[in-house]
Design a protein around this motif. Structure first.
Motif, PDB file in Angstrom:
ATOM      1  N   ALA A   1       0.750  -1.208   0.115  1.00 18.11           N
ATOM      2  CA  ALA A   1       0.065  -0.009   0.132  1.00 18.11           C
ATOM      3  C   ALA A   1       0.803   1.439  -0.003  1.00 18.11           C
ATOM      4  N   TYR A   2       0.349   2.251  -0.493  1.00 18.31           N
ATOM      5  CA  TYR A   2       0.795   3.714  -0.380  1.00 18.31           C
ATOM      6  C   TYR A   2      -0.038   4.257   0.602  1.00 18.31           C
ATOM      7  N   GLY A   3       0.293   4.775   1.658  1.00 18.31           N
ATOM      8  CA  GLY A   3      -0.357   5.298   2.751  1.00 18.31           C
ATOM      9  C   GLY A   3      -1.549   4.205   3.141  1.00 18.31           C
TER      10      GLY A   3
ATOM     11  N   ALA B   1      -4.141   0.378  -0.857  1.00 13.98           N
ATOM     12  CA  ALA B   1      -3.550  -0.771  -1.341  1.00 13.98           C
ATOM     13  C   ALA B   1      -3.324  -0.818  -2.848  1.00 13.98           C
ATOM     14  N   ALA B   2      -2.293  -0.706  -3.279  1.00 18.27           N
ATOM     15  CA  ALA B   2      -1.984  -0.789  -4.863  1.00 18.27           C
ATOM     16  C   ALA B   2      -2.030  -2.219  -5.386  1.00 18.27           C
ATOM     17  N   CYS B   3      -1.471  -3.093  -4.332  1.00 23.61           N
ATOM     18  CA  CYS B   3      -1.353  -4.486  -4.964  1.00 23.61           C
ATOM     19  C   CYS B   3      -2.127  -5.455  -3.762  1.00 23.61           C
TER      20      CYS B   3
ATOM     21  N   SER C   1      -0.774  -3.428 -17.557  1.00 24.68           N
ATOM     22  CA  SER C   1      -0.924  -2.130 -18.300  1.00 24.68           C
ATOM     23  C   SER C   1      -0.338  -1.075 -17.475  1.00 24.68           C
ATOM     24  N   ASN C   2      -0.442   0.093 -17.596  1.00 25.85           N
ATOM     25  CA  ASN C   2      -0.010   1.236 -16.726  1.00 25.85           C
ATOM     26  C   ASN C   2      -0.805   1.237 -15.448  1.00 25.85           C
ATOM     27  N   GLY C   3       0.099   1.575 -14.133  1.00 26.69           N
ATOM     28  CA  GLY C   3      -0.735   1.476 -12.961  1.00 26.69           C
ATOM     29  C   GLY C   3      -1.169   0.065 -12.483  1.00 26.69           C
ATOM     30  N   ALA C   4      -0.864  -1.100 -13.019  1.00 28.89           N
ATOM     31  CA  ALA C   4      -1.301  -2.302 -12.687  1.00 28.89           C
ATOM     32  C   ALA C   4      -0.819  -2.812 -11.307  1.00 28.89           C
ATOM     33  N   GLY C   5       0.618  -2.354 -11.044  1.00 32.08           N
ATOM     34  CA  GLY C   5       0.776  -2.647  -9.607  1.00 32.08           C
ATOM     35  C   GLY C   5       2.401  -3.444  -9.932  1.00 32.08           C
ATOM     36  N   LYS C   6       2.936  -3.363 -11.298  1.00 31.82           N
ATOM     37  CA  LYS C   6       4.172  -4.212 -11.357  1.00 31.82           C
ATOM     38  C   LYS C   6       5.247  -3.482 -10.803  1.00 31.82           C
ATOM     39  N   SER C   7       5.541  -2.355 -10.735  1.00 33.19           N
ATOM     40  CA  SER C   7       6.869  -1.653 -10.250  1.00 33.19           C
ATOM     41  C   SER C   7       6.426  -1.735  -8.776  1.00 33.19           C
ATOM     42  N   THR C   8       5.304  -1.358  -8.193  1.00 35.18           N
ATOM     43  CA  THR C   8       5.176  -1.620  -6.584  1.00 35.18           C
ATOM     44  C   THR C   8       5.540  -2.898  -6.190  1.00 35.18           C
ATOM     45  N   THR C   9       5.254  -4.056  -6.912  1.00 33.62           N
ATOM     46  CA  THR C   9       5.656  -5.361  -6.643  1.00 33.62           C
ATOM     47  C   THR C   9       7.154  -5.613  -6.581  1.00 33.62           C
TER      48      THR C   9
ATOM     49  N   ASP D   1      13.196  -3.261 -13.838  1.00 37.19           N
ATOM     50  CA  ASP D   1      12.127  -2.512 -14.089  1.00 37.19           C
ATOM     51  C   ASP D   1      12.175  -1.934 -15.292  1.00 37.19           C
ATOM     52  N   GLU D   2      11.314  -2.085 -16.210  1.00 34.62           N
ATOM     53  CA  GLU D   2      11.027  -1.520 -17.468  1.00 34.62           C
ATOM     54  C   GLU D   2      12.545  -1.239 -18.181  1.00 34.62           C
ATOM     55  N   PRO D   3      13.196  -2.089 -18.516  1.00 30.82           N
ATOM     56  CA  PRO D   3      14.402  -1.863 -19.124  1.00 30.82           C
ATOM     57  C   PRO D   3      14.211  -1.034 -20.625  1.00 30.82           C
TER      58      PRO D   3
ATOM     59  N   GLU E   1       7.717  -5.435 -17.166  1.00 33.02           N
ATOM     60  CA  GLU E   1       7.888  -4.924 -18.628  1.00 33.02           C
ATOM     61  C   GLU E   1       6.556  -4.312 -19.267  1.00 33.02           C
ATOM     62  N   GLN E   2       6.354  -3.226 -19.915  1.00 30.98           N
ATOM     63  CA  GLN E   2       5.185  -2.848 -20.743  1.00 30.98           C
ATOM     64  C   GLN E   2       4.937  -3.589 -22.022  1.00 30.98           C
ATOM     65  N   ASN E   3       6.515  -3.614 -22.474  1.00 33.89           N
ATOM     66  CA  ASN E   3       6.340  -4.268 -23.837  1.00 33.89           C
ATOM     67  C   ASN E   3       6.249  -5.736 -23.768  1.00 33.89           C
TER      68      ASN E   3
END
Ligand code: ATP
Length: 239
Positions: free
Chosen positions: A13-15, A18-20, A38-46, A163-165, A195-197
């Motif tokens: 969670a951010y504050g 819950a993001a994931c 997609s964008n905002g799916a929670g990949k980077s957070t994980t 993360d997103e190379p 990856e988004q790609n």
């Protein structure tokens, strides 16, 4: 044999938000696993939770059977987890060589080891040798991405988190980056790739987890997911 990395029921969670939620996945020994979505799916957070940049508010992360859920990132690095965050954060006013040495900080008292690792990196990316004395901030985007990957490899990780190379790089450079990821894996390093790609990610990883709005929608072998009509339509731009 148990997995190298195991994420069990993570909620991050951010504050208060819950993001994931209900995130479960594994990365095997010498395996490439990708998290797509997609964008905002929670990949980077994980990814941040795996590397220790954030702690989950529920669940557990095991690395080689050790509970690392609340371990600071520098301790995780000592255990063998290295993160290459999104956005190619080189130290712009340090030279290419100094950037590599910073990555190999744990070998600072072992010059022969440091030198042999640097040699390995410049063999993999000869351009880094040509540009060794140049400030890292003057490198092209693709070269900076190669440098941050090498800087992370200087700590000899068992798990490289990328993360997103491919973000913002020309297709020809992206191909190079993904070829390198396979080469790194062939040298006995597991890779967790965000990856988004999805084309490149599924073409490189053996298994994938598809995230949507903070949850795992589906997972499986990349080869099967590439041929799944729903995945094709939603993430590969084909049907
Ligand atoms: P992208 O590819 O766009 O980076 P992603 O799948 O990596 O997407 P995350 O960056 O993990 O997604 O974001 C997941 C959710 O968490 C989103 O709703 C996002 O708005 C939120 N989020 C991400 N970073 C923060 C932050 N620093 N503070 C608050 N909320 C955040």
């Amino acid at each position: 044999m148990s997995a190298l990395l195991e994420a069990i029921d993570l909620e991050i969670a951010y504050g208060e938000v819950a993001a994931c939620q209900n995130i479960n996945f594994t990365v095997g020994h010498n395996e490439i696993v990708t998290l797509i979505g997609s964008n905002g799916a929670g990949k980077s957070t994980t990814m941040r939770a795996v590397a220790g940049a954030m702690y989950p508010r529920k669940g557990k992360i095991l690395f080689d059977g050790i509970d690392i859920t609340r371990m600071p990132s520098y301790e995780r690095n000592k255990l063998g987890i290295a993160l290459v965050p999104e956005g190619r954060h080189v130290f712009p006013f340090l030279t290419v060589m100094e950037n590599l040495e910073m990555g190999g900080y744990c070998h600072r008292n072992n010059r022969p080891k440091m030198n042999s690792l640097i040699e390995k990196m410049v063999t993999m990316f000869p351009k880094l040798k040509v540009r060794a004395k140049q400030n890292a901030g003057t490198l092209s985007g693709g070269e900076q991405q190669m440098l941050v990957i090498c800087r992370a490899l200087m700590s000899e990780p068992r798990l490289l988190c990328l993360d997103e190379p491919s973000l913002g790089l020309a297709p020809i450079i992206v191909q190079d980056i993904f070829r390198t990821i396979r080469e790194i894996n062939a040298n006995n390093t597991s890779v967790l790739l965000v990856e988004q790609n999805a084309h490149y990610a599924l073409g490189t990883a053996s298994r994938a987890y598809v995230l949507q709005t903070g949850k795992i929608l589906t997972s499986g072998n990349s080869k099967d997911l590439i041929n799944d009509p729903k995945i094709k339509e939603a993430y590969l731009g084909t049907s």
